[in-house]
Design a protein around this motif. Structure first.
Motif, PDB file in Angstrom:
ATOM      1  N   ARG A 102       0.849  -1.195   0.000  1.00  0.00           N
ATOM      2  CA  ARG A 102       0.000   0.000   0.000  1.00  0.00           C
ATOM      3  C   ARG A 102       0.879   1.238   0.000  1.00  0.00           C
ATOM      4  N   PRO A 103       0.412   2.336  -0.614  1.00  0.00           N
ATOM      5  CA  PRO A 103       1.170   3.580  -0.591  1.00  0.00           C
ATOM      6  C   PRO A 103       0.958   4.283   0.749  1.00  0.00           C
ATOM      7  N   VAL A 104       2.022   4.890   1.274  1.00  0.00           N
ATOM      8  CA  VAL A 104       1.930   5.587   2.562  1.00  0.00           C
ATOM      9  C   VAL A 104       2.754   6.865   2.504  1.00  0.00           C
ATOM     10  N   GLY A 105       2.405   7.809   3.359  1.00  0.00           N
ATOM     11  CA  GLY A 105       3.240   8.981   3.545  1.00  0.00           C
ATOM     12  C   GLY A 105       4.498   8.605   4.302  1.00  0.00           C
ATOM     13  N   SER A 106       5.562   9.378   4.114  1.00  0.00           N
ATOM     14  CA  SER A 106       6.843   9.056   4.737  1.00  0.00           C
ATOM     15  C   SER A 106       7.604  10.348   5.029  1.00  0.00           C
ATOM     16  N   THR A 107       8.674  10.229   5.771  1.00  0.00           N
ATOM     17  CA  THR A 107       9.532  11.361   6.089  1.00  0.00           C
ATOM     18  C   THR A 107      10.966  10.991   5.756  1.00  0.00           C
ATOM     19  N   ALA A 108      11.604  11.797   4.930  1.00  0.00           N
ATOM     20  CA  ALA A 108      12.992  11.559   4.538  1.00  0.00           C
ATOM     21  C   ALA A 108      13.914  12.552   5.237  1.00  0.00           C
ATOM     22  N   THR A 109      15.204  12.241   5.238  1.00  0.00           N
ATOM     23  CA  THR A 109      16.214  13.133   5.811  1.00  0.00           C
ATOM     24  C   THR A 109      17.371  13.285   4.835  1.00  0.00           C
ATOM     25  N   VAL A 110      18.208  14.286   5.074  1.00  0.00           N
ATOM     26  CA  VAL A 110      19.342  14.543   4.181  1.00  0.00           C
ATOM     27  C   VAL A 110      20.429  13.506   4.399  1.00  0.00           C
TER      28      VAL A 110
END
Length: 463
Positions: free
Chosen positions: A383-391
């Protein structure tokens, strides 16, 4: 005399060994069908692999496949293909990986991926080049002259530039050339560990310099520097804290506050940002530090710049020249492949790191939706989900980037990591997330195929 046939014994036309049980006869027949080594090595596919990887490696794969067939693990007809499957894609032990961790500059995955322009430049520079030759005059020329010119063009505030083999080497060269046997003044709040156990104080002391710590962990003022600066001071050092942030009751001296103390100010910005970036307003950059009065800026090339591993030195012409002519500079110099990749990074189109940094959340979510729909049609729990990335890579600590991912059952993490096309994601709330911010859009099909290939190992055959 009458001949009599013994029941169960071999007849006159039976092959030797035909008295063996049927299973043993079948195994013996299968072993006899295993192709000979010399025949396998003449297979056009394996011959081409030998040209690419070396005959010794191909022969080892062939023997391993033959042993597998002798043990009954594969039918004899599968030996050539199994040998091919055992071979790596390149002669190097390094394997290309799809970075779906959500960390743009993942140190364990080699930090910044090179742009297509930089990869082409590396291929072209792999043979003989004019790295130290002026083709017009036929005389020796300055090594990396076009790369250094490109670096100066990107940072006009620098009087000169030099390149060494990594960011730590840039700082070591500066400390050795400018402060060996003298003092380097540095804030206690900037005595950082830069990764894998390497601590800044140990690095600097190894050059023969002495450290003079000033201020406290959370507060250091210009007066703290002024109080200890004198004839024995090699330079004042400002260090980007990299992987951490101190908030609350804090204070640090700015470069402009230190330039009137009569000694050079050296700034290690770390992450390699050459100019201000709107997505990273608090990240130090080379141009701003030089305009503020820094005599020398050091940085890494394989972080936010998006280039190969190297160390950048930018600043006053006299200081950079002294560093470039120091005997240690020879031991720290970069090769022609790094010079080629760095120049193409500086002059070419936006790097994968730059594109990942500015990717829009809506576009990332649309990609996640498409991937999830395609994989779900194959019966995969996704399933597609929101996510949080970092540098990552020590850049922009505390900054998060909105992203999107596809979510899979947890066992997919190991199955994908060990697949033919390794994919590295992250585990979150009992699911394997494949974050798309650091995955180029053109790799979406490869990512989907890797997930399909991992299906059996992760979930078992589908109904």
């Amino acid at each position: 005399m009458e001949q009599r046939t013994v029941r169960g014994g071999p007849g006159p036309h039976d092959a030797p060994g035909s008295a063996d049980p049927p299973g043993q006869r079948h195994a013996a027949d299968a072993r006899r069908r295993i192709p000979r080594t010399d025949d396998l090595l003449r297979d056009p596919r394996l011959a081409a692999a030998a040209d690419r990887l070396g005959a010794h490696r191909v022969k080892a794969a062939v023997r391993q496949a033959q042993e597998r067939a002798r043990a009954g693990g594969i039918p004899p007809e599968r030996v050539p293909q199994h040998a091919l499957d055992l071979l790596p894609g390149t002669a190097s032990g390094l394997r290309p990986v799809i970075n779906a961790t959500g960390v743009l500059l993942h140190t364990n995955l080699g930090r910044a991926p090179l742009s297509a322009a930089a990869r082409r430049a590396v291929r072209e520079a792999a043979g003989p080049t004019d790295v130290e030759l002026d083709l017009t005059t036929g005389l020796r020329a300055r090594r990396g002259r076009s790369t250094l010119a490109a670096l100066r063009a990107r940072v006009p505030a620098a009087g000169a530039a030099h390149v060494v083999n990594n960011g730590a080497a840039a700082l070591v060269l500066a400390a050795t050339a400018l402060a060996a046997g003298r003092e380097i003044v540095v804030s206690r709040g900037e005595m950082v560990e830069i990764g894998d156990g390497f601590r800044l104080p140990d690095l600097l002391v190894s050059t023969g310099a002495r450290l003079r710590e000033v201020g406290t962990t959370n507060r250091t003022t210009p007066a703290d520097y002024a109080a200890v600066t004198g004839p024995d001071t090699g330079f004042l050092l400002k260090v980007h804290p990299s992987n951490f942030r101190i908030t609350g009751f804090t204070r640090s001296a700015e470069v402009a506050d230190l330039t009137g103390l009569g000694v050079p100010v050296v700034v290690d910005i770390g992450s390699g940002l050459l100019a201000p970036h709107p997505a990273l307003p608090e990240e130090p950059d080379a141009a701003t530090q030089l305009r503020a009065g820094a005599a020398l800026v050091t940085a890494s090339g394989d972080k936010l710049l998006g280039g190969p591993q190297c160390g950048l030195l930018l600043g006053r012409e006299d200081l950079v020249h002294a560093l470039a002519r120091h005997p240690l500079a020879r031991a720290l110099r970069v090769d022609k492949l790094t010079l080629a990749a760095l120049e193409a990074t500086l002059t070419g189109p936006p790097t994968p790191t730059a594109r990942a940094l500015t990717a829009g959340p809506a576009g990332l979510r649309a990609r996640a939706d498409r991937l999830a729909a395609a994989l779900a049609a194959d019966g995969i729990d996704v399933r597609p989900v929101g996510s949080t990335a970092t540098v990552g890579g020590g850049g922009a600590p505390g900054v998060t980037l909105p992203s999107a991912a596809i979510s899979l059952p947890e066992p997919y993490a190991a199955a994908l990591r060990t697949g033919r096309t390794p994919v590295v994601g992250r585990l979150e709330a009992g699911r394997c997330l494949l974050d798309l911010r650091a995955v180029p859009a053109e790799d979406d099909d490869r990512l989907a195929e890797a997930v399909r290939s991992a299906l059996t190992g992760a979930e078992g055959p589908t109904a």
